[in-house]
Design a protein around this motif. Structure first.
Motif, PDB file in Angstrom:
ATOM      1  N   LEU A 124       0.807  -1.220   0.000  1.00 31.15           N
ATOM      2  CA  LEU A 124       0.000   0.000   0.000  1.00 31.15           C
ATOM      3  C   LEU A 124       0.840   1.270   0.000  1.00 31.15           C
ATOM      4  N   ILE A 125       1.987   1.256   0.647  1.00 31.96           N
ATOM      5  CA  ILE A 125       2.800   2.479   0.743  1.00 31.96           C
ATOM      6  C   ILE A 125       3.157   3.017  -0.642  1.00 31.96           C
ATOM      7  N   PRO A 126       3.803   2.236  -1.521  1.00 28.50           N
ATOM      8  CA  PRO A 126       4.095   2.780  -2.856  1.00 28.50           C
ATOM      9  C   PRO A 126       2.844   2.992  -3.700  1.00 28.50           C
ATOM     10  N   LEU A 127       1.835   2.142  -3.543  1.00 30.13           N
ATOM     11  CA  LEU A 127       0.611   2.303  -4.331  1.00 30.13           C
ATOM     12  C   LEU A 127      -0.092   3.618  -4.004  1.00 30.13           C
ATOM     13  N   MET A 128      -0.133   3.981  -2.732  1.00 28.43           N
ATOM     14  CA  MET A 128      -0.758   5.239  -2.341  1.00 28.43           C
ATOM     15  C   MET A 128       0.035   6.435  -2.854  1.00 28.43           C
ATOM     16  N   LEU A 129       1.350   6.323  -2.851  1.00 26.92           N
ATOM     17  CA  LEU A 129       2.182   7.409  -3.369  1.00 26.92           C
ATOM     18  C   LEU A 129       1.958   7.610  -4.867  1.00 26.92           C
ATOM     19  N   ILE A 130       1.685   6.523  -5.584  1.00 27.14           N
ATOM     20  CA  ILE A 130       1.411   6.636  -7.020  1.00 27.14           C
ATOM     21  C   ILE A 130       0.019   7.211  -7.256  1.00 27.14           C
ATOM     22  N   VAL A 131      -0.965   6.770  -6.468  1.00 25.09           N
ATOM     23  CA  VAL A 131      -2.344   7.191  -6.706  1.00 25.09           C
ATOM     24  C   VAL A 131      -2.544   8.678  -6.412  1.00 25.09           C
ATOM     25  N   ILE A 132      -1.743   9.259  -5.506  1.00 21.74           N
ATOM     26  CA  ILE A 132      -1.927  10.680  -5.186  1.00 21.74           C
ATOM     27  C   ILE A 132      -1.210  11.594  -6.165  1.00 21.74           C
ATOM     28  N   GLU A 133      -0.521  11.047  -7.170  1.00 20.18           N
ATOM     29  CA  GLU A 133       0.182  11.928  -8.125  1.00 20.18           C
ATOM     30  C   GLU A 133      -0.763  12.871  -8.883  1.00 20.18           C
ATOM     31  N   PRO A 134      -1.906  12.526  -9.402  1.00 16.64           N
ATOM     32  CA  PRO A 134      -2.550  11.216  -9.386  1.00 16.64           C
ATOM     33  C   PRO A 134      -2.207  10.435 -10.659  1.00 16.64           C
ATOM     34  N   ASP A 135      -2.088   9.102 -10.518  1.00 16.52           N
ATOM     35  CA  ASP A 135      -1.827   8.220 -11.652  1.00 16.52           C
ATOM     36  C   ASP A 135      -2.536   6.893 -11.381  1.00 16.52           C
ATOM     37  N   LEU A 136      -3.833   6.897 -11.593  1.00 12.60           N
ATOM     38  CA  LEU A 136      -4.655   5.734 -11.264  1.00 12.60           C
ATOM     39  C   LEU A 136      -4.290   4.525 -12.121  1.00 12.60           C
ATOM     40  N   SER A 137      -4.003   4.735 -13.399  1.00 14.90           N
ATOM     41  CA  SER A 137      -3.717   3.610 -14.290  1.00 14.90           C
ATOM     42  C   SER A 137      -2.441   2.880 -13.878  1.00 14.90           C
ATOM     43  N   THR A 138      -1.401   3.626 -13.539  1.00 16.95           N
ATOM     44  CA  THR A 138      -0.157   2.998 -13.083  1.00 16.95           C
ATOM     45  C   THR A 138      -0.371   2.302 -11.753  1.00 16.95           C
ATOM     46  N   THR A 139      -1.207   2.879 -10.892  1.00 17.42           N
ATOM     47  CA  THR A 139      -1.540   2.240  -9.618  1.00 17.42           C
ATOM     48  C   THR A 139      -2.195   0.888  -9.857  1.00 17.42           C
ATOM     49  N   VAL A 140      -3.143   0.849 -10.777  1.00 17.80           N
ATOM     50  CA  VAL A 140      -3.859  -0.397 -11.071  1.00 17.80           C
ATOM     51  C   VAL A 140      -2.912  -1.447 -11.633  1.00 17.80           C
ATOM     52  N   VAL A 141      -2.073  -1.056 -12.581  1.00 15.63           N
ATOM     53  CA  VAL A 141      -1.131  -2.010 -13.184  1.00 15.63           C
ATOM     54  C   VAL A 141      -0.140  -2.521 -12.148  1.00 15.63           C
ATOM     55  N   THR A 142       0.387  -1.622 -11.318  1.00 16.86           N
ATOM     56  CA  THR A 142       1.334  -2.033 -10.281  1.00 16.86           C
ATOM     57  C   THR A 142       0.672  -2.984  -9.292  1.00 16.86           C
ATOM     58  N   PHE A 143      -0.560  -2.683  -8.903  1.00 15.17           N
ATOM     59  CA  PHE A 143      -1.305  -3.587  -8.013  1.00 15.17           C
ATOM     60  C   PHE A 143      -1.475  -4.959  -8.644  1.00 15.17           C
ATOM     61  N   LEU A 144      -1.842  -5.005  -9.916  1.00 13.51           N
ATOM     62  CA  LEU A 144      -2.049  -6.283 -10.593  1.00 13.51           C
ATOM     63  C   LEU A 144      -0.762  -7.095 -10.668  1.00 13.51           C
ATOM     64  N   VAL A 145       0.357  -6.413 -10.869  1.00 10.73           N
ATOM     65  CA  VAL A 145       1.652  -7.103 -10.912  1.00 10.73           C
ATOM     66  C   VAL A 145       1.962  -7.729  -9.547  1.00 10.73           C
ATOM     67  N   ILE A 146       1.809  -6.938  -8.486  1.00  9.02           N
ATOM     68  CA  ILE A 146       2.078  -7.449  -7.127  1.00  9.02           C
ATOM     69  C   ILE A 146       1.111  -8.578  -6.790  1.00  9.02           C
ATOM     70  N   PHE A 147      -0.159  -8.410  -7.132  1.00  6.27           N
ATOM     71  CA  PHE A 147      -1.166  -9.434  -6.857  1.00  6.27           C
ATOM     72  C   PHE A 147      -0.836 -10.739  -7.583  1.00  6.27           C
ATOM     73  N   THR A 148      -0.388 -10.637  -8.831  1.00  3.54           N
ATOM     74  CA  THR A 148      -0.005 -11.823  -9.601  1.00  3.54           C
ATOM     75  C   THR A 148       1.156 -12.548  -8.945  1.00  3.54           C
ATOM     76  N   MET A 149       2.139 -11.782  -8.459  1.00  2.00           N
ATOM     77  CA  MET A 149       3.280 -12.392  -7.786  1.00  2.00           C
ATOM     78  C   MET A 149       2.850 -13.081  -6.492  1.00  2.00           C
ATOM     79  N   LEU A 150       1.948 -12.453  -5.742  1.00  3.50           N
ATOM     80  CA  LEU A 150       1.435 -13.059  -4.511  1.00  3.50           C
ATOM     81  C   LEU A 150       0.682 -14.355  -4.817  1.00  3.50           C
ATOM     82  N   PHE A 151      -0.132 -14.327  -5.846  1.00  2.00           N
ATOM     83  CA  PHE A 151      -0.882 -15.518  -6.240  1.00  2.00           C
ATOM     84  C   PHE A 151       0.070 -16.646  -6.626  1.00  2.00           C
ATOM     85  N   TYR A 152       1.103 -16.310  -7.399  1.00  2.00           N
ATOM     86  CA  TYR A 152       2.072 -17.321  -7.828  1.00  2.00           C
ATOM     87  C   TYR A 152       2.835 -17.889  -6.634  1.00  2.00           C
ATOM     88  N   ALA A 153       3.084 -17.035  -5.640  1.00  2.00           N
ATOM     89  CA  ALA A 153       3.849 -17.465  -4.466  1.00  2.00           C
ATOM     90  C   ALA A 153       3.019 -18.312  -3.507  1.00  2.00           C
TER      91      ALA A 153
END
Length: 380
Positions: A141-170
């Motif tokens: 959440l720390i880096p995701l919140m820093l990205i979303v307040i730029e604001p850059d919602l699309s990069t936030t979503v993509v970054t979240f999906l990348v982290i979520f995919t890694m968590l799922f794989y792990a």
């Protein structure tokens, strides 16, 4: 160090796909706006140098500094709100130092992949415990919140999906995965409903983009760029109108697509090289994603697998979002097409990430398990 590498396993197919896609992008950029073509060529040369250099460095060594990488990503994102931050198009997403500027969120995406690869290697066995999940959520959440307040919602979503995919794989549990997917779907539906029936919950221009996507006739000025993009893609038909054409019927030549060399480069591709040209571009993107996943299958440890999965998901999700915007499947987000759109920070950091995938490829589990029995495990 090199004695532990098997260079015949170097993934030259991945290199070929990456370089071919970048060259293809440079050609399209030259047609869209020739002023940026030489800069992109410089970015490619620098990217290739970075990629080759990184591919020679043992990723396990780099991952031993994972917390430093995480700190660097967070600090760089935080500096955007400092006097060093540079604003453009209603958002502050760049840091400018002297005559140079770069986008920290591009660097952060790759650094976070490396961090979570090391983190999940160490804590994969306890990932589904309450304490570990809470810590993991906070770290994400720390880096995701820093990205979303730029604001850059699309990069936030993509970054979240990348982290979520890694968590799922792990090994994230199926129940938690299903719950998160359900919450995400409900959240998206809620945002759309509130945007259409109230003032919305996002930034003003973000609400307007969503409303314009769903009801373009009611918001002609806000939907014009995306509607023109759809028109450009369709007008190219099978073979396109030709690169750098001067036709009066060209959407690009009429300046109906602002800055076509960046976010809407796929629209220029569709118009000028047609359906076959866009298919070729998709094949090259798919080739990169496939080779990253193929390398993951042969990685010596979970960390190597996660690096490859992280880079594959980054390229796949970002390309999907960009192309969906250009073709009208998603609201306008302002996200570049990997290896194709103009942007030196994006290009070089992507090459940087691919360099680690290549290093994973020359340290296959077959080599470590069968011939030398050499394993570098961050758990130890």
């Amino acid at each position: 160090m090199f004695r532990n590498y098997r260079f015949k396993n170097y993934n030259f197919r991945l290199v070929a796909f990456v370089v071919a896609l970048t060259i293809y992008g440079i050609i399209i950029i030259g047609s869209a706006n020739e002023d940026y073509q030489n800069k992109q060529i410089i970015g490619m040369v620098l990217g290739v140098i970075v990629m080759v250099a990184v591919s020679m460095i043992d990723y396990s060594t780099i991952l031993s500094f994972s917390w430093l990488l995480y700190a660097m990503a967070v600090i760089a994102l935080a500096l955007i709100k400092s006097p060093l931050g540079y604003s453009s198009h209603e958002a502050t997403r760049w840091i400018r130092i002297g005559g140079m500027q770069f986008q920290p969120s591009e660097m952060a995406k790759v650094f976070l992949i490396l961090f979570f690869a090391a983190y999940l290697l160490k804590y994969a066995d306890t990932l589904n415990t309450r304490k570990r999940l809470l810590i993991t959520v906070i770290l994400a959440l720390i880096p995701l919140m820093l990205i979303v307040i730029e604001p850059d919602l699309s990069t936030t979503v993509v970054t979240f999906l990348v982290i979520f995919t890694m968590l799922f794989y792990a090994g994230l549990s199926a129940k938690l995965t299903g719950a998160l997917v359900g919450i995400g779907a409900i959240g998206i539906a809620g945002v759309i409903f509130l945007t259409l029936h109230s003032s919305g919950v996002l930034q003003g221009y973000q609400n307007e983009r969503i409303a314009a996507w769903l009801q373009p006739d009611k918001y002609p000025s806000s939907s014009m760029q995306q509607q023109n993009s759809i028109m450009a893609v369709g007008s190219g038909m099978l073979f396109g109108k030709g690169l750098s054409n001067t036709g009066a019927d060209s959407v690009k030549n009429g300046n109906y697509i602002p800055e076509p060399h960046t976010d809407f480069i796929f629209a220029v591709t569709g118009e000028e090289v047609g359906f076959l040209g866009t298919v070729l571009m998709l094949v090259l993107i798919f080739g990169i994603v496939f080779e990253c996943l193929r390398t993951a299958k042969k990685a010596k440890d979970l960390a190597g697998q996660l690096i490859c999965v992280g880079m594959a998901s980054l390229v796949a999700f970002q390309a999907f979002v960009n192309i969906s915007v250009v073709t009208g499947l998603m609201p306008n987000t302002g996200l570049t097409l990997p290896f194709v759109s103009y942007g030196l920070t994006s290009l070089v950091t992507l090459y940087f990430g691919i360099g680690f995938v290549l290093n994973v490829s020359i340290q296959s589990k077959k080599f470590y398990g069968d011939e030398r029995n050499l394993t570098f495990d961050l758990k130890e």
